[in-house]
Design a protein around this motif. Structure first.
Motif, PDB file in Angstrom:
ATOM      1  N   GLU A   6      -6.036   4.282  -6.924  1.00  0.00           N
ATOM      2  CA  GLU A   6      -5.128   3.560  -7.615  1.00  0.00           C
ATOM      3  C   GLU A   6      -5.000   2.014  -7.022  1.00  0.00           C
ATOM      4  OE1 GLU A   6      -3.092   7.827  -6.630  1.00  0.00           O
ATOM      5  OE2 GLU A   6      -4.364   6.219  -5.455  1.00  0.00           O
ATOM      6  N   CYS A  22      -6.290   3.473 -12.176  1.00  0.00           N
ATOM      7  CA  CYS A  22      -6.755   4.539 -11.461  1.00  0.00           C
ATOM      8  C   CYS A  22      -8.228   4.626 -11.791  1.00  0.00           C
ATOM      9  CB  CYS A  22      -6.092   5.762 -11.606  1.00  0.00           C
ATOM     10  SG  CYS A  22      -6.706   7.212 -10.631  1.00  0.00           S
ATOM     11  N   TRP A  36       0.075  10.901 -14.109  1.00  0.00           N
ATOM     12  CA  TRP A  36       0.651   9.937 -13.079  1.00  0.00           C
ATOM     13  C   TRP A  36       1.642  10.626 -12.722  1.00  0.00           C
ATOM     14  CZ3 TRP A  36      -1.256   5.757 -10.906  1.00  0.00           C
ATOM     15  CH2 TRP A  36      -2.285   4.899 -11.660  1.00  0.00           C
ATOM     16  N   ARG A  38       5.189  10.581  -9.362  1.00  0.00           N
ATOM     17  CA  ARG A  38       5.701   9.498  -8.279  1.00  0.00           C
ATOM     18  C   ARG A  38       6.403  10.362  -7.374  1.00  0.00           C
ATOM     19  NH1 ARG A  38       9.798   6.107 -12.493  1.00  0.00           N
ATOM     20  NH2 ARG A  38      11.199   7.899 -12.587  1.00  0.00           N
ATOM     21  N   ARG A  45       7.826  15.303  -5.511  1.00  0.00           N
ATOM     22  CA  ARG A  45       7.003  14.517  -6.437  1.00  0.00           C
ATOM     23  C   ARG A  45       7.199  14.764  -7.782  1.00  0.00           C
ATOM     24  NH1 ARG A  45       0.741  13.892  -4.617  1.00  0.00           N
ATOM     25  NH2 ARG A  45       1.733  13.514  -2.660  1.00  0.00           N
ATOM     26  N   VAL A  92       6.073   5.868  -4.455  1.00  0.00           N
ATOM     27  CA  VAL A  92       4.678   5.924  -4.241  1.00  0.00           C
ATOM     28  C   VAL A  92       4.084   6.651  -5.692  1.00  0.00           C
ATOM     29  CG1 VAL A  92       2.638   6.681  -3.070  1.00  0.00           C
ATOM     30  CG2 VAL A  92       4.765   5.789  -2.041  1.00  0.00           C
ATOM     31  N   TYR A  93       3.319   5.857  -6.284  1.00  0.00           N
ATOM     32  CA  TYR A  93       2.851   6.429  -7.588  1.00  0.00           C
ATOM     33  C   TYR A  93       1.190   7.110  -7.287  1.00  0.00           C
ATOM     34  CZ  TYR A  93       6.534   4.791 -10.443  1.00  0.00           C
ATOM     35  OH  TYR A  93       7.886   4.211 -10.896  1.00  0.00           O
ATOM     36  N   TYR A  94       1.171   8.214  -7.891  1.00  0.00           N
ATOM     37  CA  TYR A  94      -0.083   8.753  -7.641  1.00  0.00           C
ATOM     38  C   TYR A  94      -0.791   9.292  -8.929  1.00  0.00           C
ATOM     39  CZ  TYR A  94       1.608   9.892  -2.954  1.00  0.00           C
ATOM     40  OH  TYR A  94       2.221   9.738  -1.688  1.00  0.00           O
ATOM     41  N   TRP A 113      -6.450  14.168  -6.473  1.00  0.00           N
ATOM     42  CA  TRP A 113      -5.228  13.199  -6.203  1.00  0.00           C
ATOM     43  C   TRP A 113      -5.900  11.891  -5.408  1.00  0.00           C
ATOM     44  CZ3 TRP A 113      -0.498  13.941  -8.052  1.00  0.00           C
ATOM     45  CH2 TRP A 113      -0.149  15.328  -8.275  1.00  0.00           C
ATOM     46  N   GLY A 116      -2.243   7.035  -3.789  1.00  0.00           N
ATOM     47  CA  GLY A 116      -1.148   6.406  -4.024  1.00  0.00           C
ATOM     48  C   GLY A 116      -0.965   4.757  -3.953  1.00  0.00           C
ATOM     49  N   GLN A 118       2.083   1.854  -3.939  1.00  0.00           N
ATOM     50  CA  GLN A 118       3.800   1.649  -3.857  1.00  0.00           C
ATOM     51  C   GLN A 118       3.966   0.653  -4.971  1.00  0.00           C
ATOM     52  OE1 GLN A 118       6.206   3.163  -1.340  1.00  0.00           O
ATOM     53  NE2 GLN A 118       7.402   2.136  -2.704  1.00  0.00           N
TER      54      GLN A 118
END
Length: 123
Positions: A6, A22, A36, A38, A45, A92-94, A113, A116, A118
């Motif tokens: 990401e 990503c 997605w 977060r 999560r 935090v976005y994953y 995954w 992540g 921020q």
């Protein structure tokens, strides 16, 4: 082995916008449902959005009308355009990839995954 990386996170004021990217490698990108998620401090999560191989999308209610997910199968990349950001979007976005069927909002159904990125929204 699929690897996801990401980018695009950062600090933004409330009402602002960010675009997350990503990049996928090591697998057949077009064969995966992409999502997605977060995670905010002290919280579990949570699902944000998902997109099928051919562009069908789904969103969490909290981001509908503000976030847009898209993918470019020629670039092995999925995006999350975030607008009208709120402080509660801070997390935090994953990015994640699933071999399952679309739509898929459960984190446990995703197989790969990223690390992540921020996103911090100041008020």
């Amino acid at each position: 082995q699929v690897q996801l990386v990401e980018s695009g996170g950062g600090l933004v004021q409330a009402g602002g916008s960010l675009r997350l990217s990503c990049l996928s490698s090591g697998g057949t990108f077009s064969g995966y449902v992409m999502g997605w998620f977060r995670q905010a401090p002290g919280k579990e999560r949570e699902f944000v959005s998902t997109i099928s191989w051919n562009g069908a999308t789904d969103y969490a209610e909290s981001v509908k009308g503000r976030f847009t997910i898209s993918r470019d199968n020629t670039k092995n990349t999925v995006y999350l355009q975030m607008t009208s950001l709120k402080p509660e979007d801070t997390a935090v976005y994953y990015c994640a990839a699933s071999r399952g069927a679309w739509p898929e909002s459960a984190p446990a159904r995703y197989d790969y995954w990223g690390q992540g990125t921020q996103v911090t929204v100041s008020s």
